[in-house]
Design a protein around this motif. Structure first.
Motif, PDB file in Angstrom:
ATOM      1  N   ALA A 137      41.053 -49.964 -14.424  1.00  0.00           N
ATOM      2  CA  ALA A 137      41.715 -49.697 -15.706  1.00  0.00           C
ATOM      3  C   ALA A 137      42.650 -48.498 -15.606  1.00  0.00           C
ATOM      4  O   ALA A 137      43.711 -48.469 -16.249  1.00  0.00           O
ATOM      5  N   LEU A 138      42.271 -47.518 -14.800  1.00  0.00           N
ATOM      6  CA  LEU A 138      43.100 -46.327 -14.612  1.00  0.00           C
ATOM      7  C   LEU A 138      44.199 -46.545 -13.569  1.00  0.00           C
ATOM      8  O   LEU A 138      44.981 -45.625 -13.303  1.00  0.00           O
ATOM      9  N   GLU A 139      44.228 -47.740 -12.981  1.00  0.00           N
ATOM     10  CA  GLU A 139      45.163 -48.073 -11.902  1.00  0.00           C
ATOM     11  C   GLU A 139      44.954 -47.194 -10.681  1.00  0.00           C
ATOM     12  O   GLU A 139      45.901 -46.874  -9.957  1.00  0.00           O
ATOM     13  N   TRP A 140      43.709 -46.811 -10.453  1.00  0.00           N
ATOM     14  CA  TRP A 140      43.340 -46.121  -9.226  1.00  0.00           C
ATOM     15  C   TRP A 140      43.147 -47.142  -8.101  1.00  0.00           C
ATOM     16  O   TRP A 140      43.280 -46.811  -6.937  1.00  0.00           O
ATOM     17  N   LEU A 141      42.801 -48.364  -8.498  1.00  0.00           N
ATOM     18  CA  LEU A 141      42.634 -49.454  -7.551  1.00  0.00           C
ATOM     19  C   LEU A 141      43.558 -50.595  -7.946  1.00  0.00           C
ATOM     20  O   LEU A 141      43.835 -50.794  -9.133  1.00  0.00           O
ATOM     21  N   ARG A 142      44.000 -51.344  -6.966  1.00  0.00           N
ATOM     22  CA  ARG A 142      44.740 -52.575  -7.234  1.00  0.00           C
ATOM     23  C   ARG A 142      44.302 -53.640  -6.233  1.00  0.00           C
ATOM     24  O   ARG A 142      43.857 -53.321  -5.124  1.00  0.00           O
ATOM     25  N   HIS A 143      44.411 -54.883  -6.641  1.00  0.00           N
ATOM     26  CA  HIS A 143      44.030 -55.983  -5.763  1.00  0.00           C
ATOM     27  C   HIS A 143      45.048 -56.127  -4.633  1.00  0.00           C
ATOM     28  O   HIS A 143      46.247 -55.938  -4.821  1.00  0.00           O
ATOM     29  N   GLY A 144      44.543 -56.460  -3.447  1.00  0.00           N
ATOM     30  CA  GLY A 144      45.403 -56.611  -2.295  1.00  0.00           C
ATOM     31  C   GLY A 144      45.868 -58.037  -2.090  1.00  0.00           C
ATOM     32  O   GLY A 144      45.562 -58.939  -2.877  1.00  0.00           O
ATOM     33  N   LYS A 145      46.577 -58.240  -1.019  1.00  0.00           N
ATOM     34  CA  LYS A 145      47.110 -59.553  -0.677  1.00  0.00           C
ATOM     35  C   LYS A 145      45.998 -60.529  -0.313  1.00  0.00           C
ATOM     36  O   LYS A 145      46.073 -61.725  -0.620  1.00  0.00           O
ATOM     37  N   TYR A 146      44.944 -60.024   0.316  1.00  0.00           N
ATOM     38  CA  TYR A 146      43.858 -60.875   0.787  1.00  0.00           C
ATOM     39  C   TYR A 146      42.718 -60.895  -0.222  1.00  0.00           C
ATOM     40  O   TYR A 146      42.511 -59.912  -0.953  1.00  0.00           O
ATOM     41  N   ARG A 147      41.971 -61.999  -0.257  1.00  0.00           N
ATOM     42  CA  ARG A 147      40.829 -62.125  -1.149  1.00  0.00           C
ATOM     43  C   ARG A 147      39.847 -60.984  -0.915  1.00  0.00           C
ATOM     44  O   ARG A 147      39.544 -60.642   0.222  1.00  0.00           O
ATOM     45  N   ARG A 148      39.389 -60.393  -1.984  1.00  0.00           N
ATOM     46  CA  ARG A 148      38.389 -59.313  -2.010  1.00  0.00           C
ATOM     47  C   ARG A 148      38.950 -57.951  -1.628  1.00  0.00           C
ATOM     48  O   ARG A 148      38.330 -56.924  -1.913  1.00  0.00           O
ATOM     49  N   VAL A 149      40.087 -57.903  -0.962  1.00  0.00           N
ATOM     50  CA  VAL A 149      40.640 -56.615  -0.537  1.00  0.00           C
ATOM     51  C   VAL A 149      41.193 -55.855  -1.740  1.00  0.00           C
ATOM     52  O   VAL A 149      41.838 -56.431  -2.614  1.00  0.00           O
ATOM     53  N   VAL A 150      40.917 -54.561  -1.796  1.00  0.00           N
ATOM     54  CA  VAL A 150      41.511 -53.697  -2.815  1.00  0.00           C
ATOM     55  C   VAL A 150      42.186 -52.526  -2.114  1.00  0.00           C
ATOM     56  O   VAL A 150      41.819 -52.151  -0.990  1.00  0.00           O
ATOM     57  N   HIS A 151      43.179 -51.955  -2.787  1.00  0.00           N
ATOM     58  CA  HIS A 151      43.909 -50.810  -2.249  1.00  0.00           C
ATOM     59  C   HIS A 151      43.775 -49.625  -3.200  1.00  0.00           C
ATOM     60  O   HIS A 151      43.811 -49.790  -4.427  1.00  0.00           O
ATOM     61  N   LEU A 152      43.612 -48.458  -2.623  1.00  0.00           N
ATOM     62  CA  LEU A 152      43.588 -47.227  -3.385  1.00  0.00           C
ATOM     63  C   LEU A 152      45.021 -46.764  -3.616  1.00  0.00           C
ATOM     64  O   LEU A 152      45.796 -46.636  -2.670  1.00  0.00           O
ATOM     65  N   THR A 153      45.374 -46.527  -4.875  1.00  0.00           N
ATOM     66  CA  THR A 153      46.722 -46.086  -5.196  1.00  0.00           C
ATOM     67  C   THR A 153      46.838 -44.576  -5.019  1.00  0.00           C
ATOM     68  O   THR A 153      45.843 -43.872  -4.812  1.00  0.00           O
ATOM     69  N   ALA A 154      48.062 -44.071  -5.123  1.00  0.00           N
ATOM     70  CA  ALA A 154      48.265 -42.626  -5.029  1.00  0.00           C
ATOM     71  C   ALA A 154      47.518 -41.909  -6.149  1.00  0.00           C
ATOM     72  O   ALA A 154      46.916 -40.851  -5.932  1.00  0.00           O
ATOM     73  N   ALA A 155      47.539 -42.500  -7.347  1.00  0.00           N
ATOM     74  CA  ALA A 155      46.796 -41.910  -8.475  1.00  0.00           C
ATOM     75  C   ALA A 155      45.304 -41.924  -8.194  1.00  0.00           C
ATOM     76  O   ALA A 155      44.584 -40.980  -8.538  1.00  0.00           O
ATOM     77  N   GLY A 156      44.824 -42.992  -7.562  1.00  0.00           N
ATOM     78  CA  GLY A 156      43.412 -43.077  -7.231  1.00  0.00           C
ATOM     79  C   GLY A 156      42.998 -42.068  -6.180  1.00  0.00           C
ATOM     80  O   GLY A 156      41.915 -41.469  -6.254  1.00  0.00           O
ATOM     81  N   ARG A 157      43.858 -41.877  -5.201  1.00  0.00           N
ATOM     82  CA  ARG A 157      43.572 -40.888  -4.155  1.00  0.00           C
ATOM     83  C   ARG A 157      43.419 -39.490  -4.766  1.00  0.00           C
ATOM     84  O   ARG A 157      42.470 -38.763  -4.468  1.00  0.00           O
ATOM     85  N   GLU A 158      44.353 -39.158  -5.635  1.00  0.00           N
ATOM     86  CA  GLU A 158      44.299 -37.850  -6.289  1.00  0.00           C
ATOM     87  C   GLU A 158      43.116 -37.757  -7.245  1.00  0.00           C
ATOM     88  O   GLU A 158      42.415 -36.747  -7.295  1.00  0.00           O
TER      89      GLU A 158
END
Length: 240
Positions: free
Chosen positions: A205-226
């Motif tokens: 919800a905070l856009e700290w995570l986003r779904h990746g190209k592959y199933r189940r994969v998630v990516h940490l955003t710059a906002a999430g890292r901080e």
């Protein structure tokens, strides 16, 4: 002996044991629902072949099907199925990597992925460790002699997660609400259960995570890292 006290492990094992069906189950491990055509692509089989595999998984009660007009969508029957897959992964041999795409996908899954509805992989383990360091969670001996731990949410932790935006009133108050999985890649614990799901949902919800190209994969955003570093003290070297 009452036969109803026994379970048909062989049927479930046979259903999971086919490589194509295993790929179907793993593709659904992120908690979503997919049509047969997408599952056929994940399994690398034709649309006509996937119907037989899906029938076997439905018969084994590993999947459920939802109807939306003329379309049918498949998902894991319960969270227990996802947990069983995670546990099987602990004793399974690694799949050989035969392409650059497979290597990229494998590394992404190790880094951060969804285990049904909660965060797993190196990132999930790092968050779990930080929650203990910050006294959000406390580990207590299980008292069973098997080396397991029991995690409890501390009063400080309840206040911290409430301030973070997790609706703690919607979570079960019993101890078992703080559950964990043994991460198959890291061999350490990541947060699971209602609390793990709520915390992961909040990060999306905070856009700290986003779904990746592959199933189940998630990516940490710059906002999430901080945000993870500032809010929960997750070390920067564990956020890569």
């Amino acid at each position: 002996m009452d036969a109803r006290t026994e379970t048909d492990v062989a049927q479930v094992a046979a259903a999971i044991g086919d490589p194509s069906r295993a790929k179907v189950l793993l593709a659904l491990g992120g908690g979503g629902a997919l049509p047969a055509s997408a599952l056929a692509a994940e399994a690398g089989v034709s649309n006509s072949t996937i119907s037989g595999h899906l029938a076997k998984l439905l018969d084994a009660r590993l999947l459920t099907v939802e109807l939306d007009g003329r379309h049918r969508y498949y998902r894991l029957a319960t969270k227990d199925v996802a947990r069983a897959l995670e546990q099987l992964a602990l004793i399974a041999r690694p799949l050989p990597v035969r392409s650059l795409n497979a290597d990229t996908r494998a590394k992404a899954l190790l880094r951060a992925r969804l285990c049904y509805d909660h965060l797993a992989g190196r990132l999930g383990v790092a968050v779990m460790s930080a929650l203990q360091e910050q006294d959000v969670l406390a580990a207590e001996p299980a008292g069973t002699g098997d080396g397991d731990a029991v995690y409890v949410l501390t009063p400080h932790g309840r206040a911290e997660l409430t301030a973070f935006g997790v609706d703690m009133e919607r979570l079960p108050r019993r101890r078992s609400s703080v559950r964990y999985c043994v991460d198959w890649a890291e061999r350490r614990h990541h947060l699971a259960g209602p609390l793990g799901a709520a915390l992961t949902a909040r990060m999306f919800a905070l856009e700290w995570l986003r779904h990746g190209k592959y199933r189940r994969v998630v990516h940490l955003t710059a906002a999430g890292r901080e945000g993870l570093a500032a809010t929960f003290g997750v070390p920067a070297d564990q956020l890569g």
